[in-house]
Enzyme design. Structure first.
Site, short mmCIF file in Angstrom:
data_model
loop_
_atom_site.label_atom_id
_atom_site.label_comp_id
_atom_site.label_asym_id
_atom_site.label_seq_id
_atom_site.Cartn_x
_atom_site.Cartn_y
_atom_site.Cartn_z
N LYS A 66 26.18 4.59 20.75
CA LYS A 66 25.02 3.73 21.07
C LYS A 66 25.35 2.25 21.25
O LYS A 66 24.67 1.56 22.01
CB LYS A 66 23.95 3.89 19.98
CG LYS A 66 23.23 5.21 20.07
CD LYS A 66 22.21 5.41 18.98
CE LYS A 66 21.56 6.77 19.17
NZ LYS A 66 20.62 7.11 18.12
N ASP A 102 14.84 4.38 19.77
CA ASP A 102 14.94 4.61 18.32
C ASP A 102 14.05 3.62 17.57
O ASP A 102 13.57 3.92 16.48
CB ASP A 102 16.38 4.41 17.83
CG ASP A 102 17.28 5.60 18.16
OD1 ASP A 102 16.75 6.70 18.39
OD2 ASP A 102 18.52 5.41 18.18
N ASN A 151 27.83 -0.90 4.20
CA ASN A 151 28.58 -0.02 5.10
C ASN A 151 29.99 0.16 4.59
O ASN A 151 30.57 -0.74 3.96
CB ASN A 151 28.63 -0.63 6.52
CG ASN A 151 28.97 0.41 7.57
OD1 ASN A 151 28.34 1.47 7.61
ND2 ASN A 151 29.96 0.14 8.40
N ARG A 152 30.54 1.37 4.84
CA ARG A 152 31.92 1.66 4.42
C ARG A 152 32.86 0.56 4.91
O ARG A 152 33.63 0.00 4.14
CB ARG A 152 32.34 3.03 4.98
CG ARG A 152 33.79 3.34 4.80
CD ARG A 152 34.12 4.72 5.33
NE ARG A 152 33.78 4.90 6.75
CZ ARG A 152 34.05 6.00 7.44
NH1 ARG A 152 34.61 7.03 6.83
NH2 ARG A 152 33.72 6.10 8.71
N TYR A 224 18.14 14.86 10.28
CA TYR A 224 17.00 15.74 10.45
C TYR A 224 17.19 17.01 9.63
O TYR A 224 17.35 18.09 10.19
CB TYR A 224 16.86 16.04 11.95
CG TYR A 224 15.78 16.98 12.31
CD1 TYR A 224 14.46 16.61 12.15
CD2 TYR A 224 16.06 18.23 12.85
CE1 TYR A 224 13.45 17.48 12.50
CE2 TYR A 224 15.05 19.10 13.21
CZ TYR A 224 13.75 18.70 13.02
OH TYR A 224 12.75 19.56 13.38
P1 NDP Z 1 27.33 5.69 14.45
O1 NDP Z 1 28.52 6.51 14.76
O2 NDP Z 1 27.03 4.52 15.31
O3 NDP Z 1 27.39 5.17 12.91
C1 NDP Z 1 27.76 6.05 11.89
C2 NDP Z 1 27.50 5.38 10.54
O4 NDP Z 1 27.84 6.31 9.49
C3 NDP Z 1 28.36 4.15 10.29
O5 NDP Z 1 27.66 3.27 9.44
C4 NDP Z 1 29.57 4.75 9.57
O6 NDP Z 1 30.28 3.82 8.76
C5 NDP Z 1 28.88 5.75 8.68
N1 NDP Z 1 29.80 6.83 8.28
C6 NDP Z 1 30.17 7.89 9.02
N2 NDP Z 1 31.01 8.69 8.29
C7 NDP Z 1 31.17 8.09 7.08
C8 NDP Z 1 31.91 8.41 5.91
N3 NDP Z 1 32.63 9.53 5.85
N4 NDP Z 1 31.83 7.57 4.85
C9 NDP Z 1 31.06 6.44 4.91
N5 NDP Z 1 30.36 6.08 6.01
C10 NDP Z 1 30.40 6.89 7.08
O7 NDP Z 1 26.11 6.72 14.44
P2 NDP Z 1 24.54 6.41 14.61
O8 NDP Z 1 24.23 5.13 13.93
O9 NDP Z 1 24.15 6.61 16.01
O10 NDP Z 1 23.91 7.62 13.75
C11 NDP Z 1 23.97 7.61 12.33
C12 NDP Z 1 23.12 8.75 11.79
O11 NDP Z 1 21.74 8.51 12.10
C13 NDP Z 1 23.47 10.11 12.40
O12 NDP Z 1 23.37 11.09 11.41
C14 NDP Z 1 22.40 10.30 13.46
O13 NDP Z 1 22.18 11.66 13.72
C15 NDP Z 1 21.20 9.62 12.78
N6 NDP Z 1 20.19 9.13 13.74
C16 NDP Z 1 18.98 9.78 13.80
C17 NDP Z 1 17.98 9.36 14.63
C18 NDP Z 1 16.67 10.09 14.66
O14 NDP Z 1 15.97 10.03 15.67
N7 NDP Z 1 16.27 10.76 13.61
C19 NDP Z 1 18.18 8.24 15.54
C20 NDP Z 1 19.47 7.57 15.38
C21 NDP Z 1 20.43 8.04 14.52
P3 NDP Z 1 31.58 3.05 9.33
O15 NDP Z 1 31.03 2.00 10.25
O16 NDP Z 1 32.22 2.49 8.11
O17 NDP Z 1 32.41 4.08 10.05
#
Ligand code: NDP
Length: 306
Positions: A66, A102, A151-152, A224
């Site tokens: 995104k 979103d 955030n991680r 979800y």
């Molecule tokens: P991104 O890939 O942009 O971001 C992922 C996030 O999760 C980052 O903050 C990342 O941290 C963190 N993360 C991932 N794996 C780990 C881990 N193992 N340990 C710690 N932190 C972790 O994804 P999005 O922001 O697009 O999506 C995030 C979530 O939100 C997803 O599950 C997505 O499905 C959901 N979502 C749902 C929506 C809805 O309509 N219901 C709309 C938008 C998103 P780091 O930066 O440190 O890697």
């Protein structure tokens, strides 16, 4: 010519968006197909170039693209610009327009979560990706006065805070390092807690330990399904909600942008529910690879819902 709309993400298998959008196209007599394109980050630019073809109506963009997609489109709407994240693309001829639906999707979910109570003013957000950017902007525009983002990788949360500099000038928006003791002390001061990480998307894991969640919070997981995070928050005495409503409303807004027609919301919700009944799915459709646990099979102890 049958038009094409694609969901670009990594992964995208068995997306719930496909079920609700295809049903909406068919219901409204729109000759279009909704396809799932699993493209890793290195394949994103080529996928976006393909969208310029005449047969494409637009696209949805999901995890993890995104933010990365922003420089690849030709124009951003205000919400896409201010969040620095795009989840929907429309076309003007061959030009690609980046939108962020979103944000309105999150607003609907937040309103439902808060219910009849007064809109709170303090929130903690876990995660700093594209989804978190929509959440933070939604909270700022709802009048929140203090938002703390964990955030991680701290630098990503700091980048988010810097990005919102001007829109957040009147309030306190902070990035903090991911230490449970710091999260715990912030949770003691907050009313709203949002999980915008993808932790819990694949597997029964939670971003934080349930013991640090105080009672009476309003807790939203963008994922979800009934995640461990939500079950533990509910067991702690919080009011919880999953990402279904946000998914539905971001999808409905995208449908209207592509077609110019109001979205058949009830049908889309029914299709989401039917698709969800097929197994555990994430907020944006990625399966966790596990069957939905029956109530009596859910983990006990800190993980138990009730
Ligand atoms: P991104 O890939 O942009 O971001 C992922 C996030 O999760 C980052 O903050 C990342 O941290 C963190 N993360 C991932 N794996 C780990 C881990 N193992 N340990 C710690 N932190 C972790 O994804 P999005 O922001 O697009 O999506 C995030 C979530 O939100 C997803 O599950 C997505 O499905 C959901 N979502 C749902 C929506 C809805 O309509 N219901 C709309 C938008 C998103 P780091 O930066 O440190 O890697």
């Amino acid at each position: 010519m049958t038009k094409r709309v694609v969901l670009i993400g990594h992964p995208v298998a068995h997306s719930l968006s496909g079920a609700m959008q295809q049903a909406a196209f068919d219901d409204q007599g729109i000759d279009a197909t909704y396809e799932l394109w699993d493209r890793p980050p290195l394949g994103l630019a080529d996928a976006v170039a393909e969208l310029r073809g005449d047969d494409f109506l637009g696209a949805n963009i999901t995890i993890p693209h995104k933010e990365r997609i922003v420089p690849l489109v030709d124009r951003l709407t205000d919400e896409a610009h201010v969040t620095g994240a795009v989840n929907t693309i429309t076309k003007e001829g061959k030009r690609l327009i980046g939108h962020n639906t979103d944000v309105p999707g999150f607003r609907v979910a937040l309103d439902r979560l808060v219910g009849k109570q007064k809109m709170p003013r303090f929130a903690v957000v876990l995660g700093a990706g594209g989804g978190a950017r929509a959440v933070v902007y939604g909270l700022i525009t709802e009048g929140f006065q203090r938002i703390v983002v964990f955030n991680r990788h701290l630098h990503r949360a700091e980048g988010l805070v810097k990005h919102f500099g001007r829109s957040a000038a009147h309030m306190e928006l902070k990035a903090m390092p991911w230490h449970e003791s710091i999260i715990e002390s912030e949770l003691a001061k907050t009313k709203v807690l949002v999980n915008a990480t993808s932790i819990g998307l694949a597997g029964d894991v939670s971003p934080i330990h349930g013991e640090i969640i105080p009672p009476e919070l309003l807790v939203l997981d963008l994922i979800y399904n009934r995640t461990r995070f939500l079950r533990e928050a509910e067991a702690a005495g919080s009011t919880v909600q999953d990402g279904e409503l946000m998914l539905l409303h971001q999808g409905a807004a995208a449908f209207t942008l592509w077609t110019g027609k109001p979205a058949p919301l009830e049908l889309m919700q029914r299709k989401l529910e039917e698709a969800r009944a097929g197994g555990v799915r994430s907020a944006e459709g990625e399966p966790t690879g596990e069957p939905e646990p029956k109530a009596e099979e859910q983990p006990t102890g800190a993980g138990a819902a009730d």
